[in-house]
Design a protein around this motif. Sequence first.
Motif, PDB file in Angstrom:
ATOM      1  N   ASN A 138       0.822  -1.212   0.000  1.00  0.00           N
ATOM      2  CA  ASN A 138       0.000   0.000   0.000  1.00  0.00           C
ATOM      3  C   ASN A 138       0.855   1.261   0.000  1.00  0.00           C
ATOM      4  OD1 ASN A 138      -2.361  -1.480  -0.036  1.00  0.00           O
ATOM      5  ND2 ASN A 138      -2.606  -1.432   2.180  1.00  0.00           N
ATOM      6  N   THR A 139       1.936   1.265   0.787  1.00  0.00           N
ATOM      7  CA  THR A 139       2.837   2.424   0.826  1.00  0.00           C
ATOM      8  C   THR A 139       3.488   2.643  -0.534  1.00  0.00           C
ATOM      9  OG1 THR A 139       3.261   2.095   3.177  1.00  0.00           O
ATOM     10  CG2 THR A 139       4.865   3.416   1.956  1.00  0.00           C
ATOM     11  N   VAL A 140       3.981   1.573  -1.139  1.00  0.00           N
ATOM     12  CA  VAL A 140       4.578   1.677  -2.480  1.00  0.00           C
ATOM     13  C   VAL A 140       3.540   2.220  -3.458  1.00  0.00           C
ATOM     14  CG1 VAL A 140       5.507   0.369  -4.434  1.00  0.00           C
ATOM     15  CG2 VAL A 140       6.329  -0.103  -2.119  1.00  0.00           C
ATOM     16  N   GLY A 141       2.326   1.738  -3.374  1.00  0.00           N
ATOM     17  CA  GLY A 141       1.260   2.206  -4.263  1.00  0.00           C
ATOM     18  C   GLY A 141       0.970   3.681  -4.112  1.00  0.00           C
ATOM     19  N   LEU A 142       0.911   4.161  -2.874  1.00  0.00           N
ATOM     20  CA  LEU A 142       0.658   5.590  -2.644  1.00  0.00           C
ATOM     21  C   LEU A 142       1.771   6.451  -3.228  1.00  0.00           C
ATOM     22  CD1 LEU A 142      -0.639   5.479   1.036  1.00  0.00           C
ATOM     23  CD2 LEU A 142      -1.967   6.084  -1.004  1.00  0.00           C
ATOM     24  N   ILE A 143       3.008   6.052  -2.994  1.00  0.00           N
ATOM     25  CA  ILE A 143       4.147   6.812  -3.521  1.00  0.00           C
ATOM     26  C   ILE A 143       4.166   6.756  -5.036  1.00  0.00           C
ATOM     27  CG2 ILE A 143       6.669   6.932  -3.629  1.00  0.00           C
ATOM     28  CD1 ILE A 143       6.624   5.828  -0.692  1.00  0.00           C
ATOM     29  N   ALA A 144       3.983   5.556  -5.580  1.00  0.00           N
ATOM     30  CA  ALA A 144       4.031   5.376  -7.035  1.00  0.00           C
ATOM     31  C   ALA A 144       2.937   6.174  -7.729  1.00  0.00           C
ATOM     32  CB  ALA A 144       3.911   3.899  -7.382  1.00  0.00           C
ATOM     33  N   LYS A 179       1.035  -4.028  -8.826  1.00  0.00           N
ATOM     34  CA  LYS A 179      -0.274  -3.846  -8.185  1.00  0.00           C
ATOM     35  C   LYS A 179      -0.689  -2.370  -8.199  1.00  0.00           C
ATOM     36  CE  LYS A 179      -3.633  -5.150  -5.307  1.00  0.00           C
ATOM     37  NZ  LYS A 179      -4.763  -5.897  -5.756  1.00  0.00           N
ATOM     38  N   ALA A 180       0.284  -1.470  -8.076  1.00  0.00           N
ATOM     39  CA  ALA A 180      -0.002  -0.028  -8.077  1.00  0.00           C
ATOM     40  C   ALA A 180      -0.320   0.500  -9.472  1.00  0.00           C
ATOM     41  CB  ALA A 180       1.185   0.737  -7.491  1.00  0.00           C
ATOM     42  N   GLY A 181      -0.103  -0.316 -10.503  1.00  0.00           N
ATOM     43  CA  GLY A 181      -0.404   0.120 -11.866  1.00  0.00           C
ATOM     44  C   GLY A 181       0.710   0.899 -12.527  1.00  0.00           C
TER      45      GLY A 181
END
Length: 92
Positions: free
Chosen positions: A12-18, A59-61
């Motif tokens: 989730n953290t990686v996704g928010l940053i990405a 997962k973050a797209g």
Amino acid sequence: MIIDERGRAYRNTVGLIANSQTKEPFTEKASLEIDAYPPDGRKRDLDNILKALLDAIEKAGVIENDSQFDEIRVSRKSKYKGGKVVIRISEI
């Protein structure tokens, strides 16, 4: 695959940053550069960061599929309080 709570939090953290850094996902063959800043001086295998990180950016797209990477370079940098990774993706 079952991902534990820490794994979900990391993803989730990686996704928010990405998502704050990228607009459109990479769709072509790509090159990935990773600078790994460990949180302390303990011995670590660099290859252990790849799977979770690649799955998280997929997962973050950021990318359609991690099989798009034809080149991956991982470098260990000096320690950084809390640890961090910096990634750069370029289309080939």
